[in-house]
Motif scaffolding. Structure first.
Motif, mmCIF file in Angstrom:
data_model
loop_
_atom_site.group_PDB
_atom_site.id
_atom_site.type_symbol
_atom_site.label_atom_id
_atom_site.label_comp_id
_atom_site.label_asym_id
_atom_site.label_seq_id
_atom_site.Cartn_x
_atom_site.Cartn_y
_atom_site.Cartn_z
ATOM 1 N N ASN A 159 14.640 5.214 -1.148
ATOM 2 C CA ASN A 159 14.236 4.274 -0.109
ATOM 3 C C ASN A 159 13.485 3.079 -0.686
ATOM 4 O O ASN A 159 13.655 1.949 -0.230
ATOM 5 C CB ASN A 159 13.371 4.984 0.934
ATOM 6 N N GLU A 160 12.654 3.335 -1.680
ATOM 7 C CA GLU A 160 11.942 2.237 -2.331
ATOM 8 C C GLU A 160 12.948 1.289 -2.975
ATOM 9 O O GLU A 160 12.890 0.065 -2.814
ATOM 10 C CB GLU A 160 10.999 2.790 -3.409
ATOM 11 N N ASP A 161 13.876 1.903 -3.692
ATOM 12 C CA ASP A 161 14.892 1.133 -4.389
ATOM 13 C C ASP A 161 15.728 0.316 -3.403
ATOM 14 O O ASP A 161 16.031 -0.853 -3.633
ATOM 15 C CB ASP A 161 15.772 2.126 -5.156
ATOM 16 N N GLY B 190 13.931 -2.729 -2.164
ATOM 17 C CA GLY B 190 13.981 -3.785 -3.178
ATOM 18 C C GLY B 190 15.346 -4.456 -3.204
ATOM 19 O O GLY B 190 15.449 -5.693 -3.302
ATOM 20 N N PRO C 97 8.442 4.838 2.681
ATOM 21 C CA PRO C 97 7.412 5.009 1.651
ATOM 22 C C PRO C 97 6.366 3.888 1.586
ATOM 23 O O PRO C 97 5.287 4.122 1.067
ATOM 24 C CB PRO C 97 8.214 5.083 0.348
ATOM 25 N N TYR C 98 6.669 2.721 2.107
ATOM 26 C CA TYR C 98 5.679 1.642 1.982
ATOM 27 C C TYR C 98 4.669 1.604 3.115
ATOM 28 O O TYR C 98 3.747 0.799 3.095
ATOM 29 C CB TYR C 98 6.382 0.285 1.877
ATOM 30 N N VAL D 285 9.288 -4.938 -5.994
ATOM 31 C CA VAL D 285 10.287 -5.703 -5.233
ATOM 32 C C VAL D 285 10.390 -5.159 -3.810
ATOM 33 O O VAL D 285 10.454 -5.920 -2.840
ATOM 34 C CB VAL D 285 11.670 -5.656 -5.932
ATOM 35 N N GLY D 286 10.376 -3.836 -3.698
ATOM 36 C CA GLY D 286 10.451 -3.222 -2.372
ATOM 37 C C GLY D 286 9.261 -3.614 -1.506
ATOM 38 O O GLY D 286 9.414 -3.978 -0.345
#
Lengths: 420, 719
Positions: A402-404, A407, B444-445, B472-473
């Protein structure tokens, strides 16, 4: 940002693809999702719970589906594959081939067609552990909530029965594959992964020994919407196993199979040991491993599992799995490296922690791209305007995927902006 | 707008066969007071939808009650722009879970229509809350994470202010001699990527770099934060819209690792000190300047240790493999020995591990290191148990490298120094071992401070490659927050929402419950102690509304009065015979719309039977639960109330973090009140339920009904 081609194609509607699509759309882009399966959600929809919180993946999917429903910037196609791509950053021409569902938008998911249907098919959502009718809803939480007909399972003319049963004129047996063309500015590849074919490890007994299953099958057994209604039962006699062996690195970290580590299997097996323990306080779980990989804050989860004395962690590589003569039980031979001995143990059921294979291994994307010998995309060598996320680039867990993907959404937005 | 109401009844999916629609229409007309009623055999079909659309044009209908299936399905079909649409679920919640053609089932459907009519009348269309919005992103931390966040935000056209506390950009990434490979074939060490990033940031006109600077204070709200940045004794105030917190980590204090020999001699060093040596050009023993022949690496020095760091620091296995390569590269005769608990090289980094293993001069064994001692001739002895080579083995070393782990800077410093009533840092850091993390796997953020996103090692232990991607995310989220604030919309998890809490302040008593309970710290106080809402910080959970005893918090589509009217609309059967052994009861169910509601829909899809005496009301979050509704319900003769919310505690599943927990907290107060009234506390109960628990619902609800039955009818009934 330009408005005429402010469009991103996201290939794959699993958790990575959904995240990439939503983050891009909520940042202002137009997004098209193409998903091969008849529903969105991908692999995580098949999981009973996520590690380390042991929460159901459908909870986050529900939020994501709501985000899709409420967002006019997103459109999606299921049963759709990208069959052709031309052009370049800023003006890709993409062709989607949409397979016939044989059920149109009038479907209300009333279940009348499935009731009338007389043909059966192996249930791929449950990894072959049960069957559905040829007219079926993939699973109870499927989004979109729309039935489909598996034409390969239909017998001659039996489709008429479904058609007649449907009060809503939702069944269209004449549907043909459809070709759709779009112009998009950039492409995010989120094709996800397939479990490694466990039958290829002939020493581990999968496909020969009835009570050897894979980790993904275990997810389905534990799920209330799975083939056993959430009871963990072994295939041979539908009995609850009292002693279960988890075999780590079944294919992974093995030059003959997958040279890489599949990232999630240690955490997944620890989690599944807890499934077993939660459902049966007397059951025992043995986990045979090479290294226990619970990186970062996942370490806490390992500690939690270690507190349970009926979960035994054994450092050792499993060498052979066979059926115990005269019973349905399974004999596991492993090297216990801590003791330096060969161990023979008998279990009621064995779960193979089968690894991850990128979907691009079997079905490369229709663009000339560079892949590793294992089928992963090499991100540095992607053409401008094309991004790969999550398991396209290497094995990852859900959180990092999910982070990826978040981005990648930004990189895609930047790509759109570059052109305007 | 002038409201014109219409009610549309669907007879498809078994509803026509199971219910008496004439009777429903009568109820709608007489009690719901909406005379415009139409029915259709398949309302979601193009023909059925035309019926509604024609009414919109010809009759000006702009507020409709659609009694059909769950609002989770057929959402495109029943989406009518600029109209208020109230979906009444008589398919899943009635027909698919009840006996057809019974009095109880009919009563249930009619109640849901009454409730729908009440709700549509009190609902208004949202008008977005738009303020000025500065679209600058503040990035705190100039390491690899912050640099990549700043760079990509700038590349997308946004202004960035990058604040770094050191005099130089680069963080620990710049202190590395080499970096472990981040791309195929994962075999060769690479130059640290950070220097290129630094240059790109310095060259980018959209990034303003402020080194040697600290955040003294951040005040305001998303879209208009004022960051007070201290530099060289001066404080400059910079207006920004959102924040990326990438403040990073520091190495675990090695002086606490005396048991592993740190401090014993100069030749026991940390992995960071090893990088410094390598970067200087030559790896030598600090004690005598000699090139070491045998270097022993001790993994998990502090990490995975309940006495020190209760987590794995993620990068140290790769780091020591890399440093073993340094040793071998510099001196082909040297031996590097790595003592580990588990080698953790997840994913494709396994290929790098294999590469290191293929070097006969790099030896690895599992071991529990029990101590480091001095040996003759200036050498060291590393003792270990439980190794692959046997128990109680000692390894001779010229140099010992302790693979020390990471400590997030947030462990003892809030860094962002928010001028928020609820405190300067991100809340609940201790739950995450000091990391500025959340517990959301799917998102996650997300933090509990809107438009502030943590990334990199301040959030979780991670390798350089992951930290770079993480930045970046986080930048994406920070940009998105700006766009949503500018458009007057909420951010995750209700990213589409244009409603917002609009309190009627004249009735505020300054009790401050809202300011304390808001999970996102959105409510401040003025000098007189009166709360005021910083709407851009709000995530629209409605917790303030549930907290407020004066019931003054109002959303256009949700407020205490609105739900109160829905509760009042329920027809409570009268108790005709005091001695009736099976008196007719009525129960209200308040349910989380993201989890409990889909679970109920799934139960319906599986055609499970559910009790016929409960009437469910979905809420955006149980945090919005107001005690007033219990009062209303009990006053109206309702016999019990069941609340279906998400799991709470450390592993909470509430997407507003605290909603279901606060609801449970309010209920603890309630039992006292009920006791005083002589009412049994068990009449009102909250259950924790997950979205996947459809199979548990029948038993859970049957048990609750049985308990209320046991207690007996509400004594206030009919009073």
């Amino acid at each position: 940002m330009s408005t005429d081609n402010n469009k991103i194609l996201v290939v794959g509607g699993g958790i990575s693809g959904l995240t990439a699509a939503l983050e891009a759309a909520e940042s202002g882009a137009q997004v098209i999702i193409a998903e091969k399966a008849p529903y969105l959600g991908g692999r995580v929809a098949q999981l009973h719970r996520y590690f380390p919180k042991l929460c159901p993946p459908t909870c986050g999917l529900e939020i994501n589906f709501r985000r899709i429903k409420e967002n006019p910037n997103i459109s999606f196609f299921t049963m759709a594959e990208v069959t052709q791509v031309s052009g370049g950053e800023g003006n890709f021409e993409v062709t989607l081939t949409v397979q016939p569902r044989y059920v149109n938008d009038r479907c209300t998911a009333c279940n009348d067609c499935a009731e009338a249907c007389t043909a059966w098919r192996v249930n791929d959502f449950n990894f072959g552990l049960d069957k559905t009718k040829a007219a079926y809803l993939p699973f109870d939480m499927a989004f979109p909530q729309k039935y489909l007909i598996d034409a390969r399972a239909c017998q001659a003319d039996c489709g008429q029965k479904c058609k007649e049963a449907c009060k809503y004129e939702a069944i269209d047996l004449g549907m043909k594959p459809q070709t759709l063309n779009f112009q998009v500015g950039s492409i995010i590849m989120a094709g996800g992964w397939e479990p490694y074919d466990a039958a290829r490890m002939d020493n581990l007994g999968f496909g020969q020994v009835a009570n050897v299953i894979t980790n993904m099958q275990m997810e389905r057994l534990a799920a209330a919407n799975g083939p056993t209604g959430g009871q963990i039962l072994r295939p041979s006699d539908q009995q609850a196993p009292k002693k279960v062996c988890f075999v780590q690195c079944a294919g992974s970290r093995d030059e003959n199979h997958l040279p890489y580590c599949s990232y999630i299997c240690c955490m997944a097996s620890l989690k599944q040991a807890l499934y077993l323990r939660e459902k049966d306080p007397d059951a025992e779980a043995y986990v045979f491993y090479i290294d226990l990989r619970t990186p970062g804050r996942y370490e806490q989860f390992l500690w939690k599992v270690k507190e349970d004395e009926k979960v035994k962690l054994v450092r050792g590589k499993v060498a052979k799995i066979t059926q115990e003569p005269g019973t349905d039980n399974v004999v596991v031979v492993a090297e216990d490296t801590a003791v330096g001995d060969k161990v023979h143990m008998t279990f009621d059921m064995v779960v193979l922690a089968a690894g991850m294979v990128p979907t691009t291994k079997a079905a490369p994307f229709p663009l000339p791209l560079s892949y590793t010998p294992d089928g992963f995309v090499i991100p540095e060598l992607l053409p401008p305007g094309v991004y790969a996320v999550g398991n396209m680039k290497g094995p990852l867990d859900v959180m990092k995927s999910n982070e990826d993907a978040t981005g990648a959404a930004l990189k895609s937005l930047i790509s759109l902006g570059r052109r305007s | 707008m002038e409201k014109k109401f219409g009610v549309y009844l669907c007879k498809g999916c078994g509803m026509g066969e199971a219910l008496n629609f004439e009777s429903i229409a009568k109820v709608v007309k007489k009690e719901g007071k909406i005379p415009h009623i139409k029915e259709h055999d398949i309302l979601c079909s193009p023909e059925g939808l035309d019926l509604i659309k024609q009414d919109m044009v010809a009759e000006g209908i702009n507020c409709m009650v659609i009694a059909a299936c769950s609002s989770r399905v057929k959402y495109e079909e029943f989406d009518f722009p600029n109209a208020i649409v109230e979906r009444v679920n008589i398919r899943e919640q009635v027909v698919w879970t009840q006996e057809p053609n019974t009095e109880a089932t009919q009563a249930m459907a009619e109640d849901y229509l009454r409730m729908g009519c009440a709700r549509v009348k009190k609902t208004e269309l949202p008008e977005p809350y738009q303020t000025e919005c500065d679209k600058t992103v503040l990035v705190i931390g100039g390491g690899i994470t912050g640099l990549s966040a700043a760079l990509e935000a700038a590349n997308d056209g946004y202004q960035v202010v990058l604040v770094e506390k050191e005099a130089q950009l680069g963080g620990y990434g710049a202190k590395m001699h080499r970096q472990t490979p981040s791309s195929y074939p994962y075999t060769t060490l690479q130059e640290p990527v950070v220097f290129k990033k630094i240059q790109a940031v310095l060259d980018n006109p959209k990034v303003r770099v402020m080194t040697g600077s600290l955040i003294e204070k951040i005040e305001g709200q998303p879209g208009m934060f004022d960051a007070h940045i201290k530099n060289n004794g001066n404080v400059e105030t910079v207006r920004v819209g959102s924040v990326v917190l990438a403040a990073g980590w520091r190495p675990y204090d090695a002086t606490k690792l005396a048991h592993l020999g740190y401090g014993l001699t100069k030749d026991v060093i940390t992995n960071l000190e090893m990088e410094e040596l390598a970067k200087k050009g030559k790896i030598v023993r600090p004690s005598d300047g000699k090139v070491p022949e045998r270097v022993v690496f001790v993994q998990c020095a502090g990490s995975r240790d309940p006495e020190h760091l209760p987590y794995c620091s993620d990068f140290c296995c790769l780091g020591s493999l890399k440093q073993a390569m340094y040793v071998r590269e510099q001196n082909p005769d040297a031996v590097a020995m790595i003592l580990y608990k588990d080698i953790r090289t997840p994913g494709q980094s396994e290929l790098f591990y294999k590469q290191a293993q293929s070097d006969p001069g790099i030896m690895l064994t599992k071991a529990e290191v029990s101590g480091v001692s001095l040996a003759p001739a200036g050498k060291l002895l590393v003792s270990a148990t439980d190794t692959l080579l046997g128990d109680n083995v000692a390894f001779e070393a010229d140099l010992v490298v302790l693979a020390t782990g990471i400590v997030p800077v947030t462990v003892d410093d809030p860094v962002i120094n928010l001028d928020y009533r609820q405190g300067p840092g991100l809340p609940e850091i201790d739950v995450y071992n000091g990391f500025a993390d959340s517990n959301f796997i799917c998102f996650p953020y997300e933090t509990r401070r809107t438009a502030i996103y943590a990334a990199g090692c301040v959030r979780q232990p991670m390798t350089m490659a992951l930290a770079e991607a993480d930045g970046v995310g986080a930048a994406c989220k920070a940009i998105q927050a700006l766009e949503h604030v500018a458009a007057g919309m909420a951010v995750s998890p209700r990213a589409w929402d244009e409603t917002f809490p609009d309190p009627f302040m004249q009735r505020c008593t300054s009790c401050k419950r809202c300011t304390e309970e808001c999970p996102f710290g959105a409510i401040e106080e003025d000098e007189k102690g009166t709360p005021f809402f910083k709407i851009n910080r709000c995530r629209r959970c409605g917790t303030c509304m549930g907290a407020c005893p004066e019931r003054i918090v109002i959303f256009k589509d949700l407020n205490v009065d609105l739900i109160g009217s829905v509760v009042k609309a329920v027809d409570v059967p009268e108790l005709e015979d005091e001695d009736d052994p099976a008196p007719p009861l009525r129960i209200i169910g308040l349910i989380c719309e993201n989890d409990a509601m889909p679970a109920l829909d799934a139960a319906a899809l599986h055609r499970l039977r559910l009790p016929s005496i409960i009437r469910f009301i979905p809420l955006r979050c149980m945090g919005s639960f107001a005690m007033e509704w219990i009062k209303i319900a009990l006053n109206n003769g309702v016999d019990g109330m069941v609340l279906l919310g998400c799991k709470y505690g450390d592993d909470y599943q509430c997407h507003f973090a605290k909603g279901s927990e606060l609801c449970a907290y309010r209920l603890t107060k309630l039992s006292e009140t009920l006791d005083k009234l002589g009412l049994e506390a068990d009449r009102v109960q909250q259950f924790q339920i997950a979205i996947s628990d459809f199979d548990k619902l029948p038993q859970m609800l049957d048990d609750f009904v049985a308990r209320v039955t046991e207690i007996g009818p509400n004594p206030f009934k009919g009073l």
